[in-house]
Design an enzyme around this catalytic site. Structure first.
Site, PDB file in Angstrom:
ATOM      1  N   ASP A   1      10.068  -4.519   5.074  1.00  0.00           N
ATOM      2  CA  ASP A   1       9.513  -3.540   4.132  1.00  0.00           C
ATOM      3  C   ASP A   1      10.647  -2.909   3.326  1.00  0.00           C
ATOM      4  OD1 ASP A   1       7.524  -2.132   2.816  1.00  0.00           O
ATOM      5  OD2 ASP A   1       7.398  -0.545   4.311  1.00  0.00           O
TER       6      ASP A   1
ATOM      7  N   GLU B   1       0.518  -5.217  -2.176  1.00  0.00           N
ATOM      8  CA  GLU B   1       0.176  -4.198  -1.184  1.00  0.00           C
ATOM      9  C   GLU B   1      -0.500  -3.038  -1.910  1.00  0.00           C
ATOM     10  OE1 GLU B   1       2.404  -1.528   2.266  1.00  0.00           O
ATOM     11  OE2 GLU B   1       3.575  -2.610   0.769  1.00  0.00           O
TER      12      GLU B   1
END
Length: 485
Positions: A346, A170
């Site tokens: 997450d 990410e």
């Protein structure tokens, strides 16, 4: 007000019965019976045969009638639900271990990183996650080169626990104005695929396009499509290599997001968070969940070619922890495109850890995050820094916020992420030939007071009946690896 159990799935104790020792043709097969299998959006009373020898789900009629095989044992689940093992697509760490941490002995035969990873895998599987994408945030190139080989997909044994399907990186090709808690000092722009290879390591991006079983260490990349030449140059080549291209941490307009989808992006990272908000005149990234008319994008006029054929809608991750999104926002996202909806956590390395401050490697900085219950913030700020929730808790929240059925909710963490990763029929499925990664669940309906201000607002503060899920067993490659006491 204390919780009050109002209803529950009628279940009996789980029992295991070995077959007769003289039974012919046995070969590591277990028959799971008296259970309800998740078949699409339904629960079906049906037996399931699995093999610990092949690690696969077995076609029971062929095994019995054609191969004359009998099960070695029969497991009576007492009416419980059997689903595929859950797939987590955005996990930054857990149980004190962060995938973006270096210990200084990487590359050795007994590295601390590898030991910590093995411990995480053995503990993560007990939460019902049998496969996952270990996520590395925006970091220095040196860190990527050192940790990504450890996170590559490998065929593991059941005793190893949860299985990496390849890393999700990410960053660092993100928008500096939508950085969230990522350190923008390490952000970069990519003009060519060579820039991406230099950042992560060419070997970590090198899959075999002619052999789907040989996947690169990097399975998914989140990038801002408007930065550099990510859309027109990088995304098409990464897609050709079998790497999932995801849009995230981005200022992209609807037109820019739609162009990225047309050029090979198939995923949106944590929808709504760290991106331009929905506007009635420009729906932003969220807008591509509607049918887009776009296949071609004119970069000179910043407009779409409205005469082109429709392009596919992307998959998208949603963090249902009660902090990142309002429950109604989660429901809107699901109703917009149920087939693309994927629950993610997450989660940071504070999952399973007590409240308090924790160190975090953020690019070339060392920072601290503070865990307070289910809330995780950057120290001395109100900036959300990931979550501390488990995936099964996200599933619970999703059911309670949207009214979805248990099978519908489980699709968001099984068959849908499997399809996003191109693993249909291998993961996230109870079909014959799929990996025998199983989740055995029971549930109860509980009368509770709202647990957060956002939930209280939805219910006007009144008590509600919530579904509570219990992970009773987890099976990996046809072997039981966890049983709730």
């Amino acid at each position: 007000m204390p919780s009050l159990i109002t209803a529950s799935l009628p279940v009996s104790p789980i029992t295991t019965t070995p077959s007769s020792p003289t039974a012919p043709g046995t070969c590591g097969i277990t028959k799971i019976t008296n259970c309800r299998l998740v078949r699409g959006d339904k629960l079906v009373w049906e037996d399931l045969w699995i093999s610990s020898t092949t690690g696969k789900i077995v076609r029971s009629q062929s095994a019995f009638y054609d191969d004359h095989v009998l099960p070695d044992e029969t497991v009576d689940l007492g009416g419980r639900i059997v689903a595929p093992g859950m797939i987590e697509c955005q996990l930054n760490g857990a149980f004190g271990f962060n995938f973006s941490t270096l210990f200084g002995d990487e590359g050795t035969s007994s590295s601390t990183y590898e030991k910590q990873l093995r411990d995480l895998n053995s503990r993560l599987v007990k939460t019902g996650v049998t496969s996952y994408l270990p996520t590395v945030t925006s970091q220095t190139s040196e860190l990527y080169h050192k940790v990504l080989p450890y996170l590559a997909p490998h065929r593991r044994q059941a005793k190893d626990g949860a299985e990496s399907l390849g890393a999700h990186v990410e960053g660092p090709f993100l928008s500096p104005t939508k950085n969230g808690v990522h350190n923008p000092e390490v952000f970069r722009e990519a003009s060519t695929v060579a820039d991406v290879e230099a950042m992560y390591g060419a070997k970590n991006l090198a899959g075999d396009v002619n052999d789907s079983t040989r996947m690169p260490a990097v399975r998914m990349i989140t990038a801002a499509p408007e930065i550099g030449h990510m859309t027109d140059v990088v995304f098409p080549e990464l897609r050709r290599r079998g790497i999932v291209c995801a849009i995230g941490h981005s200022e992209a307009t609807y037109e820019q997001a739609a162009a990225a989808i047309a050029h090979g992006a198939t995923m949106i990272t944590h929808l709504f968070n760290a991106m331009r908000p929905l506007h009635h005149r420009n729906p932003g990234i969220f807008g591509v969940l509607g049918e887009s008319p776009l296949v071609r994008f004119d970069s000179n006029t910043n407009a779409i070619d409205g005469t082109a054929a429709p392009s596919p809608r992307p998959y998208f991750g949603v963090i249902a922890d009660g902090n990142h999104l309002h429950p109604t926002t989660v429901k809107i996202a699901y109703n917009a495109y149920p087939a693309g909806f994927i629950l993610v956590t997450d989660a940071m390395h504070m999952v399973g850890c007590p409240d308090g401050p924790y160190d975090w490697t953020n690019g070339d900085r060392h920072m601290r995050l503070v865990k307070n219950g289910k809330v995780l913030l950057l120290e001395n700020s109100n900036t959300i820094a990931g979550s501390t929730i488990t995936l099964i808790q996200c599933v619970e929240n999703f059911i309670n916020w949207t009214g979805a059925t248990i099978p519908q909710a489980l699709q968001t963490v099984t068959s849908t992420p499997a399809a996003m990763l191109g693993l249909q029929g291998v993961k996230g499925s109870l079909a014959a030939g799929a990996d025998a990664d199983l989740l055995v669940l029971s549930f109860e309906e509980v009368l509770e007071m709202p647990t957060s201000p956002t939930t209280a607002a939805v219910t006007d503060g009144a008590s509600v009946v919530n579904t509570r899920l219990h992970v009773d067993e987890v099976w990996k490659f046809g072997q039981r690896v966890y049983q709730r006491v």
